[in-house]
Design a protein around this motif. Structure first.
Motif, mmCIF file in Angstrom:
data_model
loop_
_atom_site.group_PDB
_atom_site.id
_atom_site.type_symbol
_atom_site.label_atom_id
_atom_site.label_comp_id
_atom_site.label_asym_id
_atom_site.label_seq_id
_atom_site.Cartn_x
_atom_site.Cartn_y
_atom_site.Cartn_z
ATOM 1 N N UNK A 42 0.819 -1.214 0.000
ATOM 2 C CA UNK A 42 0.000 0.000 0.000
ATOM 3 C C UNK A 42 0.856 1.269 0.000
ATOM 4 N N UNK A 43 2.193 1.093 -0.048
ATOM 5 C CA UNK A 43 3.090 2.249 0.050
ATOM 6 C C UNK A 43 4.237 2.084 -0.939
ATOM 7 N N UNK A 44 4.638 3.185 -1.559
ATOM 8 C CA UNK A 44 5.860 3.225 -2.366
ATOM 9 C C UNK A 44 6.856 4.102 -1.635
ATOM 10 N N UNK A 55 -1.622 4.281 -0.556
ATOM 11 C CA UNK A 55 -3.062 4.099 -0.768
ATOM 12 C C UNK A 55 -3.814 4.690 0.418
ATOM 13 N N UNK A 56 -4.687 5.651 0.123
ATOM 14 C CA UNK A 56 -5.494 6.257 1.184
ATOM 15 C C UNK A 56 -6.558 5.273 1.642
ATOM 16 N N UNK A 57 -7.226 4.649 0.682
ATOM 17 C CA UNK A 57 -8.279 3.701 1.033
ATOM 18 C C UNK A 57 -8.537 2.786 -0.142
ATOM 19 N N UNK A 58 -8.697 1.466 0.127
ATOM 20 C CA UNK A 58 -9.105 0.540 -0.904
ATOM 21 C C UNK A 58 -10.630 0.577 -1.031
ATOM 22 N N UNK A 59 -11.146 0.089 -2.152
ATOM 23 C CA UNK A 59 -12.589 0.052 -2.357
ATOM 24 C C UNK A 59 -13.218 -1.008 -1.437
ATOM 25 N N UNK A 60 -14.436 -0.725 -0.975
ATOM 26 C CA UNK A 60 -15.139 -1.662 -0.115
ATOM 27 C C UNK A 60 -15.456 -1.050 1.236
ATOM 28 N N UNK A 61 -15.735 -1.908 2.225
ATOM 29 C CA UNK A 61 -16.085 -1.424 3.563
ATOM 30 C C UNK A 61 -14.860 -0.887 4.273
ATOM 31 N N UNK A 74 -16.857 3.426 -6.409
ATOM 32 C CA UNK A 74 -16.410 4.170 -7.583
ATOM 33 C C UNK A 74 -16.870 5.611 -7.515
ATOM 34 N N UNK A 75 -18.042 5.827 -6.870
ATOM 35 C CA UNK A 75 -18.544 7.191 -6.707
ATOM 36 C C UNK A 75 -17.606 7.993 -5.808
ATOM 37 N N UNK A 76 -17.033 7.341 -4.807
ATOM 38 C CA UNK A 76 -16.056 8.009 -3.939
ATOM 39 C C UNK A 76 -14.847 8.476 -4.747
ATOM 40 N N UNK A 77 -14.380 7.581 -5.626
ATOM 41 C CA UNK A 77 -13.216 7.915 -6.449
ATOM 42 C C UNK A 77 -13.514 9.105 -7.347
ATOM 43 N N UNK A 116 -4.991 9.916 -7.025
ATOM 44 C CA UNK A 116 -4.946 9.079 -8.218
ATOM 45 C C UNK A 116 -5.808 7.843 -7.972
ATOM 46 N N UNK A 117 -6.571 7.460 -8.959
ATOM 47 C CA UNK A 117 -7.432 6.283 -8.845
ATOM 48 C C UNK A 117 -6.727 5.102 -9.488
ATOM 49 N N UNK A 118 -6.515 4.044 -8.694
ATOM 50 C CA UNK A 118 -5.917 2.816 -9.204
ATOM 51 C C UNK A 118 -6.905 1.669 -9.027
ATOM 52 N N UNK A 119 -6.567 0.518 -9.570
ATOM 53 C CA UNK A 119 -7.481 -0.628 -9.502
ATOM 54 C C UNK A 119 -7.784 -1.026 -8.068
ATOM 55 N N UNK A 120 -6.825 -0.806 -7.156
ATOM 56 C CA UNK A 120 -7.015 -1.269 -5.785
ATOM 57 C C UNK A 120 -7.502 -0.167 -4.840
ATOM 58 N N UNK A 121 -7.833 1.017 -5.353
ATOM 59 C CA UNK A 121 -8.363 2.043 -4.467
ATOM 60 C C UNK A 121 -7.915 3.449 -4.825
ATOM 61 N N UNK A 122 -8.027 4.346 -3.848
ATOM 62 C CA UNK A 122 -7.689 5.763 -4.018
ATOM 63 C C UNK A 122 -6.319 5.996 -3.395
ATOM 64 N N UNK A 123 -5.394 6.588 -4.177
ATOM 65 C CA UNK A 123 -4.008 6.776 -3.743
ATOM 66 C C UNK A 123 -3.658 8.252 -3.639
ATOM 67 N N UNK A 124 -2.695 8.551 -2.770
ATOM 68 C CA UNK A 124 -2.016 9.848 -2.751
ATOM 69 C C UNK A 124 -0.672 9.636 -3.450
ATOM 70 N N UNK A 125 -0.417 10.359 -4.551
ATOM 71 C CA UNK A 125 0.809 10.170 -5.327
ATOM 72 C C UNK A 125 1.554 11.495 -5.463
ATOM 73 N N UNK A 126 2.745 11.403 -6.032
ATOM 74 C CA UNK A 126 3.611 12.595 -6.196
ATOM 75 C C UNK A 126 3.724 13.353 -4.876
ATOM 76 N N UNK A 127 3.882 12.597 -3.786
ATOM 77 C CA UNK A 127 3.905 13.224 -2.469
ATOM 78 C C UNK A 127 5.174 14.071 -2.311
ATOM 79 N N UNK A 128 4.981 15.302 -1.919
ATOM 80 C CA UNK A 128 6.087 16.253 -1.716
ATOM 81 C C UNK A 128 6.104 16.648 -0.236
ATOM 82 N N UNK A 129 7.064 16.107 0.520
ATOM 83 C CA UNK A 129 7.127 16.361 1.953
ATOM 84 C C UNK A 129 7.897 17.648 2.240
#
Length: 414
Positions: A42-44, A55-61, A74-77, A116-129
């Motif tokens: 869930x992390x790069x 990954x912020x959250x995968x799809x489902x409960x 999908x509506x969340x995404x 970013x929306x990926x097959x396994x859920x909603x992700x935070x990408x290009x993270x700039x700390x």
């Protein structure tokens, strides 16, 4: 098909735990918090073990201790992407610490992200700390995060994820951490492919029949050569730094003397110095002062040229021997730095080499016997350089020796 009005009118949620969090922890959760057996799918992570995407959250409960089970669809995404585009355009969304920006307690951010929306859920990408956020994650001072967003109070469906806060008190049950708890905090490196012995020997320049001891000896030789070259480069850098410092000190001294001679303050620029010189030239009684000033400037120009030549000679010191030093110095004075370095590029490093061990002659001595001939002068050596006659090659030595023979046998030459 996303209605922003519906998203914005939804109930807000912030998944940071209440104070009773510790009393609600189950044994399973405690074991998870203490354990290291977390799959980091869930992390790069970067080389320091700090997330570049997660990954912020995968799809489902979505099981939480604060809002029950939230539903991510999908509506969340789509809602998340629509809200981001509406609120920030193409800019990154800011994070905060513990949702403190919502109360105005702390507006500073530990980082910024793109959704970013990926097959396994909603992700935070290009993270700039930010530097502080990066250090806290690198040092594992903070390991979790808390999403924030909008939800349908009746169905508990998440309409959009809008913000993220770093926290150590997440309200998501069995949440995976951003950074691992083990010492390295990094994803395991892929197994290294063994290099076949044949290929290794080839890379070392050895025959396929070479033994392991010969390979090790060659590696030791290359390592020693590398260390020597590195040490020489370090020494040369130090030498050049000394020259630069010397030039800077002298420049400051000349600047101070020039400004003093012009009766100008220490902050006066070059334009004021030139204007002052013109004024002094126009005043006959002060002509001697102008002469002294111009002499000082000429002295400075000479010194600056000497420093420039010293730096150039130091940069090619491995190519200079007594026999060619005069020629190299003359080239350094008449050529600009780029042309000089291009001219010297193909000159070999000759100090300390001994191509004729049986006779005991070094390459320096062999070349000196040709280039240092009594019949030659610096003009001759400059001529050799312009012709590309290199005394270190058979062809070059032949040309120079023929030149010497003609010069010695022709009256009036030399």
């Amino acid at each position: 098909d996303i209605d922003l009005a519906v998203i914005m009118s939804g109930a807000s949620f912030r998944l940071e735990e209440r104070n009773e969090w510790e009393s609600m922890l189950t044994d399973t959760m405690r074991d998870f918090r203490a354990g290291d057996a977390v799959e980091f799918d869930h992390v790069e992570l970067d080389e320091e073990g700090v997330p570049t995407a997660f990954r912020i959250r995968e799809f489902g409960d979505w099981e939480t201790s604060k809002y029950g089970v939230l539903k991510v669809t999908a509506k969340t995404a789509k809602g998340t992407m629509a809200w981001w585009s509406y609120k920030y355009g193409t800019e990154k969304i800011p994070m905060d610490w513990g949702h403190k920006s919502t109360t105005g307690e702390d507006e500073r951010s530990p980082g910024f992200w793109h959704p970013e929306i990926r097959d396994d859920g909603i992700w935070a990408v290009d993270v700039e700390w930010t530097p502080k956020g990066y250090e806290q994650l690198k040092n594992k001072e903070i390991r979790f995060f808390s999403p924030e967003g909008k939800r349908n109070e009746k169905t508990n469906e998440v309409l959009a994820i809008t913000y993220i806060a770093l926290t150590n008190r997440p309200a998501t049950n069995r949440m995976k951490p951003l950074v691992a708890s083990d010492a390295p905090g990094k994803q395991p490196a892929p197994p290294q492919e063994d290099i076949p012995m044949k290929e290794l020997l080839k890379k070392l320049g050895l025959a396929e029949t070479a033994t392991e001891d010969e390979a090790i000896a060659k590696l030791d030789e290359l390592t020693t050569a590398h260390d020597t070259a590195k040490a020489e480069a370090t020494a040369k850098d130090a030498e050049l730094a000394t020259l630069r410092a010397k030039a800077d000190d002298k420049l400051a001294e000349f600047k101070a003397e020039t400004l003093k001679a012009c009766d100008l303050g220490a902050d006066a620029g070059f334009d004021k110095v030139l204007a002052r010189i013109e004024t002094l030239k126009a005043k006959a009684p002060e002509a001697d002062k102008v002469a002294k000033l111009e002499a000082k400037m000429a002295e400075y120009e000479t010194f600056r040229e000497d420093i420039r030549v010293e730096k150039l000679l130091a940069s090619v010191s491995a190519k200079v021997v007594p026999a060619n030093k005069g020629t190299v110095e003359k080239l350094a004075r008449v050529l600009d730095e780029g042309t000089f370095m291009a001219t010297m590029k193909d000159w070999p490093d000759i100090k300390g080499r001994n191509p004729e061990p049986a006779s005991g002659k070094t390459i320096d001595e062999r070349n000196e016997s040709i280039v240092a001939h009594d019949a030659l002068n610096d003009a001759d050596r400059s001529f050799f350089a312009s012709k590309g006659w290199d005394p270190k090659t058979d062809a070059g030595r032949k040309e120079i020796q023929e030149y010497i023979a003609v010069k010695m046998s022709t009256p009036g030459i030399g």
